[in-house]
Structures are given as C-alpha cells and as structure tokens.
Scaffold this motif. Structure first.
Motif, PDB file in Angstrom:
ATOM      1  N   MET A  82      27.065  -7.366  -7.928  1.00 34.32           N
ATOM      2  CA  MET A  82      25.756  -7.776  -7.159  1.00 34.32           C
ATOM      3  C   MET A  82      24.937  -8.847  -8.015  1.00 34.32           C
ATOM      4  SD  MET A  82      25.545  -6.477  -4.234  1.00 34.32           S
ATOM      5  CE  MET A  82      26.283  -5.387  -3.110  1.00 34.32           C
ATOM      6  N   PHE A  83      25.221  -9.199  -9.227  1.00 29.92           N
ATOM      7  CA  PHE A  83      24.506  -9.974  -9.750  1.00 29.92           C
ATOM      8  C   PHE A  83      24.047 -11.197  -9.031  1.00 29.92           C
ATOM      9  CE2 PHE A  83      23.449 -13.148 -13.030  1.00 29.92           C
ATOM     10  CZ  PHE A  83      22.332 -12.585 -13.796  1.00 29.92           C
ATOM     11  N   PRO A  84      22.843 -11.500  -8.790  1.00 26.82           N
ATOM     12  CA  PRO A  84      21.672 -11.236  -9.688  1.00 26.82           C
ATOM     13  C   PRO A  84      20.451 -10.411  -8.733  1.00 26.82           C
ATOM     14  CG  PRO A  84      21.222 -13.467  -8.810  1.00 26.82           C
ATOM     15  CD  PRO A  84      22.322 -12.887  -8.215  1.00 26.82           C
ATOM     16  N   TRP A  85      21.153  -9.618  -7.538  1.00 24.14           N
ATOM     17  CA  TRP A  85      20.326  -9.101  -6.653  1.00 24.14           C
ATOM     18  C   TRP A  85      19.736  -7.683  -7.177  1.00 24.14           C
ATOM     19  CZ3 TRP A  85      19.143 -12.332  -3.047  1.00 24.14           C
ATOM     20  CH2 TRP A  85      20.191 -13.417  -3.005  1.00 24.14           C
ATOM     21  N   GLU A 122      18.938  -6.636 -10.416  1.00 23.15           N
ATOM     22  CA  GLU A 122      18.476  -6.682 -12.005  1.00 23.15           C
ATOM     23  C   GLU A 122      16.795  -6.171 -11.712  1.00 23.15           C
ATOM     24  OE1 GLU A 122      20.392  -8.136 -14.483  1.00 23.15           O
ATOM     25  OE2 GLU A 122      21.762  -7.453 -12.901  1.00 23.15           O
ATOM     26  N   THR A 176      14.359  -7.963  -9.598  1.00 26.01           N
ATOM     27  CA  THR A 176      14.970  -8.658  -8.293  1.00 26.01           C
ATOM     28  C   THR A 176      15.417  -7.458  -7.363  1.00 26.01           C
ATOM     29  OG1 THR A 176      17.132  -8.942  -9.120  1.00 26.01           O
ATOM     30  CG2 THR A 176      15.691 -10.988  -9.190  1.00 26.01           C
ATOM     31  N   PRO A 208      27.744 -11.879 -16.134  1.00 23.98           N
ATOM     32  CA  PRO A 208      28.443 -12.021 -14.810  1.00 23.98           C
ATOM     33  C   PRO A 208      28.061 -13.284 -14.057  1.00 23.98           C
ATOM     34  CG  PRO A 208      26.534 -10.494 -14.606  1.00 23.98           C
ATOM     35  CD  PRO A 208      26.458 -10.952 -16.075  1.00 23.98           C
ATOM     36  N   THR A 209      29.124 -13.452 -13.188  1.00 25.22           N
ATOM     37  CA  THR A 209      28.946 -14.549 -12.446  1.00 25.22           C
ATOM     38  C   THR A 209      28.097 -14.327 -10.955  1.00 25.22           C
ATOM     39  OG1 THR A 209      31.299 -15.215 -12.892  1.00 25.22           O
ATOM     40  CG2 THR A 209      30.416 -16.368 -11.010  1.00 25.22           C
ATOM     41  N   PRO A 210      27.040 -15.118 -11.007  1.00 27.65           N
ATOM     42  CA  PRO A 210      26.114 -14.786  -9.774  1.00 27.65           C
ATOM     43  C   PRO A 210      26.916 -14.757  -8.276  1.00 27.65           C
ATOM     44  CG  PRO A 210      25.155 -16.570 -11.090  1.00 27.65           C
ATOM     45  CD  PRO A 210      26.499 -16.252 -11.530  1.00 27.65           C
ATOM     46  N   ASN A 211      26.395 -13.697  -7.539  1.00 33.28           N
ATOM     47  CA  ASN A 211      27.234 -13.556  -6.422  1.00 33.28           C
ATOM     48  C   ASN A 211      26.227 -14.257  -5.440  1.00 33.28           C
ATOM     49  OD1 ASN A 211      28.606 -12.444  -4.179  1.00 33.28           O
ATOM     50  ND2 ASN A 211      28.300 -10.391  -4.763  1.00 33.28           N
ATOM     51  N   ILE A 212      26.073 -15.462  -5.284  1.00 31.39           N
ATOM     52  CA  ILE A 212      25.372 -16.184  -4.432  1.00 31.39           C
ATOM     53  C   ILE A 212      26.011 -17.427  -3.917  1.00 31.39           C
ATOM     54  CG2 ILE A 212      22.953 -15.559  -5.461  1.00 31.39           C
ATOM     55  CD1 ILE A 212      23.075 -18.122  -6.959  1.00 31.39           C
ATOM     56  N   ARG A 239      20.095 -11.966 -18.967  1.00 29.44           N
ATOM     57  CA  ARG A 239      20.448 -11.787 -17.653  1.00 29.44           C
ATOM     58  C   ARG A 239      19.159 -11.934 -16.740  1.00 29.44           C
ATOM     59  NH1 ARG A 239      25.052  -7.705 -16.575  1.00 29.44           N
ATOM     60  NH2 ARG A 239      24.430  -7.302 -14.800  1.00 29.44           N
ATOM     61  N   ALA A 264      18.849 -15.655 -16.035  1.00 30.95           N
ATOM     62  CA  ALA A 264      19.953 -15.952 -15.352  1.00 30.95           C
ATOM     63  C   ALA A 264      19.511 -15.668 -13.722  1.00 30.95           C
ATOM     64  CB  ALA A 264      21.409 -15.362 -15.298  1.00 30.95           C
ATOM     65  N   SER A 265      19.082 -14.401 -13.451  1.00 32.11           N
ATOM     66  CA  SER A 265      18.809 -13.871 -12.025  1.00 32.11           C
ATOM     67  C   SER A 265      17.702 -14.559 -11.612  1.00 32.11           C
ATOM     68  CB  SER A 265      18.449 -12.261 -12.003  1.00 32.11           C
ATOM     69  OG  SER A 265      17.297 -12.000 -12.830  1.00 32.11           O
ATOM     70  N   ALA A 309      18.853 -18.547 -10.910  1.00 34.70           N
ATOM     71  CA  ALA A 309      19.652 -18.602  -9.684  1.00 34.70           C
ATOM     72  C   ALA A 309      18.955 -18.508  -8.389  1.00 34.70           C
ATOM     73  CB  ALA A 309      20.758 -17.540  -9.766  1.00 34.70           C
ATOM     74  N   LEU A 310      17.980 -17.416  -8.230  1.00 33.91           N
ATOM     75  CA  LEU A 310      17.400 -17.035  -7.112  1.00 33.91           C
ATOM     76  C   LEU A 310      15.925 -18.092  -6.883  1.00 33.91           C
ATOM     77  CD1 LEU A 310      17.283 -13.081  -7.116  1.00 33.91           C
ATOM     78  CD2 LEU A 310      19.117 -14.871  -5.814  1.00 33.91           C
TER      79      LEU A 310
END
Lengths: 227, 202
Positions: A93-96, A98, A101, B33-37, B179, B182-183, B186-187
């Motif tokens: 689920m990264f980055p949702w 963390e 977030t 991890p690879t971002p799920n976006i 991490r 990264a989050s 990315a967002l």
C-alpha cells in the motif's frame, strides 16, 4: 559466599516462605478488557483482516512484535481468521499507510479508496476489516538492587529487585466495505515481576504484554466473527 | 627481524588502541517498496550530484568527540531509483544538468540533503532513536531553467530494544525517515504550486 552466610544464620527460615510467596504471586497479571460496539460485524471465508500499529505519537510507538502477536492470535484455532501480515500490507500500500499519510478516521477511507491502486490492492488482499492497534508497555516502580561478586572461589549474586509492568492497548476496528468504525476494544494489563538473587538470580516475570496480546486477540476475534 | 617486530608493534599497537576509541561508522542500508500510485506522463532526468552521493553526517558526543559517521548518500540514491520509475513514465540518470538537454526529457530533477539531525536516547532521555532530514528539491526544464525549488522534511524513529546496537537502531530510524521522504515526495510532488502550474500548462 554472602548467600551461604545468609542461610546459616537462620534467616533462611524466613527466606524459604518468602521465595514460595514470591513464586506464587509472580506471574500474576491482572488484565481488563473493554469492548465498545458501534455496528454489526461478520466475515466471509474469502475475506481477511489486517492489523496495523499506530506510529504517529512522538516519543513512543506501537511495537510491531505486539501487532504480530495479536495477528497470530486471531489466526489461531479452528475459527482462525485470515490475517494479512502488517509489513506486507504496508509495502503493498506504500505510500498510503505510512505514519504521516495513514488515515486517522474511518471516514477518510472513502477518500483513500477513490485511488484506483489502493482499491485494487485492498481487493486483492480481500481486506474486510482494518484493525488499528495503539498502545505501549511501560515499566514502573522499579525497586531493589542486586549485586554480584566474582571471587577466586566462585561467583554469586545477592539482592532483590522488583518492578511493575503496565501494558495499555486500544484497538479500533474499521469496516473497509462501509468506510465506518464498527467498534473499539481496549485492554489494560498490569503485573508485578520479582527477581530475588541468592547465589543465582531467579527471575519471576509477569507476562504482562503476552497476556494483553492474548486477551485482546481473543476478544477481537469474537468481535469480528460477529454479532 | 627484531627491528621488524618492533616497527610493527610501534604502528599496530597505537592503531589498535586508537581504533577502540574512534567513531563508529554507520552505512545506512535497507530496502524500499515501490509506490503504489499512478504515473505522471512525464520523462525525467535525475542528477545525483556528489554532495548527495557522498553525504555523511557526523554526530559528536557531549565532550565534542566524533561519535558516529552516518553515510546515507547511497541509500538516498537507491530510494530515488525505487520511487521515480513508479512516479514517471520514463526516468534517465544523467551526470550533470547540462546533459539533460540532450536526453530528450521534459524536466530535470536534482535532489539534495540540506540538513541531517540525529537524536540518541542517551542524550534525549527518551526511549527512541530519531532521525530528521531536511531536503532541497529542484526541478528544472530540459534546458536547465528554473521550474520549482521546494523543501521537504522527513522523520523517522525506532524504539530502544534490549540487545540491539546503537548502529542498528540508527539505521532503522534512518530507513523509517527515508520511507517518510518517499511517501511525502510521491504524494506531494504534483501539489507543489510551481509544478502544479507547469503540469496544467502542458
């Protein structure tokens, strides 16, 4: 050497019953569990739950070992639930999800599920309930002292130590299908540990966190299965 | 022969004694991890300059002695290598901003670390190791002109545990901070006002 002298002077007569009393009282943990239900629950065989630790607080965080322990408890037995491992879920689920977030309210799930990737991953895991666990274990009232000596003739310890552990955890259960909170379960466990040392230290440890995990896990399982 | 032994002892013995008192080196390492976006329809060139690649933070003791050398440059590069391809259609690495124009990309990204802070339980009296990092992110056009320049901060912590060394705990806290970077990156990338305007104008 001191320990031998201790027994020879007759104080051992007091030491024996004292040790017996300690052995009987040690490991005694008092645990209370409170449940607050806000909605109906139930889970199908193809659905799963994920247990996540809250890690937003400044100077402490929910231990991943405790989260894993509760998950193992939920998965145990004939009526065991399918539990998605925390780290696997967080990475997928990264980055949702963390610390910065992650949704803080169940209503925020709706906004999150608008993201196609999030909805797809959630569906792939078959997650029906997200359980947020928040809490920690702290050690209080540490008293006593133990001293150890090494001499050419041998080594030994003498003394007595005691401390109290207090584990306090709260679990919030979110229904992923309806984007709402369905209940909360909190557990508080306290226990006194002792460590008398007569030549060798004898740890009489109260399993406070283990008991909190066991009681919380059992209660969560019956809560999710339904009513 | 005796002279050789004497010389070796003269060099090795002080070196051994000094090494026992020297600063510990921590090379941050972990997996990301690879971002799920969803991907942005952009091709991007990324420049990791030497200050990022060789970034090392030194933590001093209360008496002013060097205590820890924390090398986190490579781990930042690994992190960006993991997240950028998940955020953009195409990502190429170039050695300098000037090379970006020839790479046929839409923009050039230059990340940099501005500040690194470490909080150890021995100093804060808290039961956590904490890492705080401040970044300066720059986005340039393919020609090297300014597009956006923004600051990001990241934070990571890990609790103290019995039988876990300080070096391991520092690494764990730094990985949580990475991490976090990264989050946030990315967002928030498309929400940076200058980037948002630029994306809308394309």
């Amino acid at each position: 050497m001191n320990a031998l002298e201790f027994r020879e002077t007759g104080q051992g007569k007091v030491g024996g019953p004292l040790l017996l009393l300690l052995a009987l009282t040690a490991g005694c943990t008092s645990t209370t569990v409170d449940e607050f239900r806000q909605g109906d629950t139930g889970i199908e065989s193809h659905e799963s739950v994920v247990i996540l630790g809250r890690r937003q607080a400044g100077n402490r965080e929910t231990s991943s070992d405790f989260v894993e322990c509760v998950g193992d408890r939920l998965a145990q037995g004939m009526d065991g639930l399918s539990v998605v491992p925390e780290q696997e879920f967080l990475d997928a689920m990264f980055p949702w999800f963390e610390p910065r977030t992650a949704p803080l309210q169940p209503e925020h799930l709706g906004r999150l599920m608008v993201e196609e990737q999030v909805a797809l991953t959630m569906r792939d895991f078959g997650v029906r309930y997200i359980i947020w666990v928040d809490g920690f274990t702290e050690t209080l009232n540490r008293v006593g002292s133990i001293s150890c000596t090494v001499a050419p003739g041998g080594a030994g310890c003498f003394g007595y130590g005691s401390w109290e552990d207090d584990a306090s955890f709260n679990a919030e259960i979110w229904d992923v299908e309806n984007y709402n909170g369905v209940g909360q379960i909190s557990t508080d466990a306290t226990g006194q540990s002792f460590m008398p040392a007569i030549v060798i230290p004898i740890p009489l440890i109260a399993r406070v966190e283990a008991n909190a995990c066991q009681r919380l896990g059992d209660q969560l399982k019956s809560f999710v299965i339904g009513g | 022969m005796a002279n050789i032994v004497k010389t070796v002892c003269r060099i090795l013995l002080p070196a051994l004694l000094l090494s026992a008192c020297g600063a510990s080196s921590v090379v941050i390492s972990g997996s990301f991890p690879t971002p799920n976006i969803g991907k942005l329809p952009l091709s991007l060139a990324v420049v990791y300059d030497d200050t990022l690649e060789e970034f090392t933070y030194t933590e001093y003791s209360e008496t002013g002695q060097e205590e820890y050398h924390i090398q986190s440059g490579q781990s930042h590069i690994e992190l960006f290598n993991a997240i950028l391809p998940a955020m953009f259609d195409q990502v190429v690495r170039v050695d300098a901003v000037e090379e970006g124009a020839g790479a046929g990309v839409d923009a050039i990204f230059v990340p940099n670390i501005e500040e690194f802070q470490l909080a150890l339980p021995a100093k804060t009296r808290l039961d956590v190791y904490e890492v705080w990092i401040k970044y300066n992110m720059r986005l340039l056009t393919a020609e090297g002109d300014y597009l956006a320049d923004w600051v990001l901060t990241s934070y990571g912590k890990t609790p103290t545990e019995t039988f876990v060394s300080t070096e391991t705990a520092i690494n764990a806290a730094a990985i949580v901070a990475l991490r976090d970077l990264a989050s946030t990156f990315a967002l928030s990338f498309a929400q940076v006002p200058e980037i948002s305007d630029w994306l809308a104008s394309r």
